[in-house]
Design an enzyme around this catalytic site. Structure first.
Site, PDB file in Angstrom:
ATOM      1  N   HIS A 209       0.812  -1.211   0.000  1.00 42.10           N
ATOM      2  CA  HIS A 209       0.000   0.000   0.000  1.00 42.10           C
ATOM      3  C   HIS A 209       0.852   1.270   0.000  1.00 42.10           C
ATOM      4  O   HIS A 209       0.328   2.376  -0.142  1.00 42.10           O
ATOM      5  CB  HIS A 209      -0.925  -0.003   1.224  1.00 42.10           C
TER       6      HIS A 209
ATOM      7  N   ASP B  79      -2.351   2.208  -4.578  1.00 46.75           N
ATOM      8  CA  ASP B  79      -3.591   2.628  -3.914  1.00 46.75           C
ATOM      9  C   ASP B  79      -4.668   1.563  -4.097  1.00 46.75           C
ATOM     10  O   ASP B  79      -4.599   0.729  -5.020  1.00 46.75           O
ATOM     11  CB  ASP B  79      -4.082   3.957  -4.493  1.00 46.75           C
TER      12      ASP B  79
END
Length: 447
Positions: A419, A423
């Site tokens: 992450h 995204d």
């Protein structure tokens, strides 16, 4: 040099007063009994002293001097040692040129040590289970004459061994402490399952109230280097990346029909069984082209590297652990070509024939747990990659199709991603693209 005298002037006896630096091996011959040998002593004064001729063992010494020491080969820049897991030959065995002598297990692959020429094994300089380093001696090999047979080579080997043993006894100056026979008082009572393993203690336990007794045992073995390195690598990945997993499900009806319709022709034309991994890889390559962040990597903590190619790591489980051989440039391959190359990589992994080049690199990983019956899971990222696609088993389930409940072959897919650079929107879009390609295989073929 031997002491020589003219025949006419040769004295009947020679009294030795002092002979400096006499070789340890001497031949003493008396005049009256030429075949009788005697040793130096207070009463041994009626003999001729002749030093050992230098050529007495010249032929065997020459044979022994042709021995070759086989060493641990260079494996890779990052690998300097390994475990000698198997010696395929023993002392006295005849080997052909390039025949495998030993197998060394490293953190990533098994390295075969081959004979540089034909010959007979003279000595084993390392044992199974030993940790060996690059360039360490492990086998001494006597070169075989190209015209000699295995039998003659074995005979030469025995003669050479005999001469080596004699020279060692003659030149030995200090006794070596050894204990070849172990006394029963000092012998351990427990047994070991493998080299370096801890003892196994069997205990008898009685089940409460039953009166019955049964044996319980434990076996402890050391982790293989591959499994140990994999554990360290995956733990490092878990401690470094910001893990997040997203899921989707795929209706496999059309892909299964496509496979059923084409598998016989593909087998006939290309000699390969058409499975599902080729379609998974092709769909992933197309999706990665549209979502480059899933194919990227972080370097130096703050630099993102976007790759213009897709090197696919295929997770394969072998008895020694998990390996991820790499199929390079799959973005330029068709469905059948990907399937063929994946089959070759998996076969090499299963047979222990992977090379360092097969395991180096990789920009994206597919982990197929469905082959073992898994229905659902969360794969772990293979650092320094940023994502891994998990594909699972196909199961008939009731789903809504055009507002009607139908039974369809469904499969879950999961994307675990870092992450820090991917995204949620990109991850979900990637899975949606993969789902679309798998549910309509013709779109993959058009591209």
């Amino acid at each position: 040099m031997p002491l020589r005298f003219p025949l006419a002037a040769a004295p009947r006896t020679v009294r030795l007063l002092r002979v400096p630096q006499i070789p340890r091996r001497l031949i003493f011959s008396t005049r009256s009994s030429p075949s009788k040998h005697s040793r130096i002593g207070p009463k041994s004064n009626n003999f001729l002293i002749q030093s050992q001729p230098q050529h007495l063992f010249s032929s065997s010494s020459q044979r022994c001097s042709t021995n070759t020491v086989v060493r641990v080969p260079a494996m890779a820049e990052s690998i300097t040692e390994g475990t000698l897991v198997q010696l395929t030959k023993q002392i006295g065995d005849y080997v052909e040129q390039d025949e495998e002598l030993a197998t060394i297990e490293t953190d990533k692959i098994d390295v075969a040590v081959n004979a540089p020429h034909s010959g007979v094994i003279q000595r084993l300089l390392a044992s199974e289970g030993d940790t060996v380093t690059v360039d360490q001696s492990i086998v001494e090999l006597q070169r075989a004459d190209s015209t000699s047979s295995e039998k003659s080579s074995s005979t030469e080997k025995q003669e050479c061994d005999s001469e080596i043993a004699k020279r060692e006894r003659e030149t030995a100056t200090e006794p070596v402490a050894s204990s070849p026979v172990e006394s029963t008082e000092n012998r351990p009572s427990s047994t070991h399952t493998a080299k370096g393993s801890r003892p196994i203690q069997d205990a008898v336990q009685e089940e409460p109230g039953s009166g019955a007794k049964h044996e319980r045992g434990e076996t402890r073995i050391k982790m293989t280097r591959i499994r140990k390195k994999t554990a360290e690598h995956l733990k490092q990945s878990q401690n470094t990346a910001a893990f997040l997993t997203t899921f989707n499900e795929v209706d496999m009806s059309k892909l299964m029909d496509f496979r059923k319709m084409n598998k016989d022709s593909v087998l006939k034309q290309h000699g390969i069984k058409l499975g599902y991994m080729g379609a998974m890889a092709r769909a992933s390559a197309l999706a990665l082209g549209e979502i480059p962040a899933v194919n990227a990597a972080i370097e130096d903590g703050d630099t993102i590297v976007y790759r213009g190619y897709v090197d696919l790591s295929v997770a394969a489980a072998i008895p020694k652990g998990l390996v991820t051989p790499v199929l390079r440039n799959i973005e330029s391959m068709g469905l059948v070509e990907i399937e063929k190359n994946i089959s070759k990589l998996v076969a090499k992994a299963r047979d222990g024939k992977l090379t360092m080049d097969d395991l180096t690199g990789g920009s994206f990983t597919i982990s197929n747990s469905g082959v073992w019956g898994s229905l659902f899971g969360t794969p772990i990222i293979n650092m320094p990659q940023t994502a891994v696609l998990g594909v699972y088993g196909i199961q008939d389930r009731p789903v809504s199709v055009n507002n009607q409940v139908e039974i369809r072959p469904m499969m879950y897919i999961a994307l675990t991603y870092d992450h820090r650079i991917i995204d949620g929107r990109e991850a979900v879009k990637f899975l949606t693209l993969v789902k679309g390609y798998l549910e309509d295989p013709n779109t993959m073929l058009l591209q």
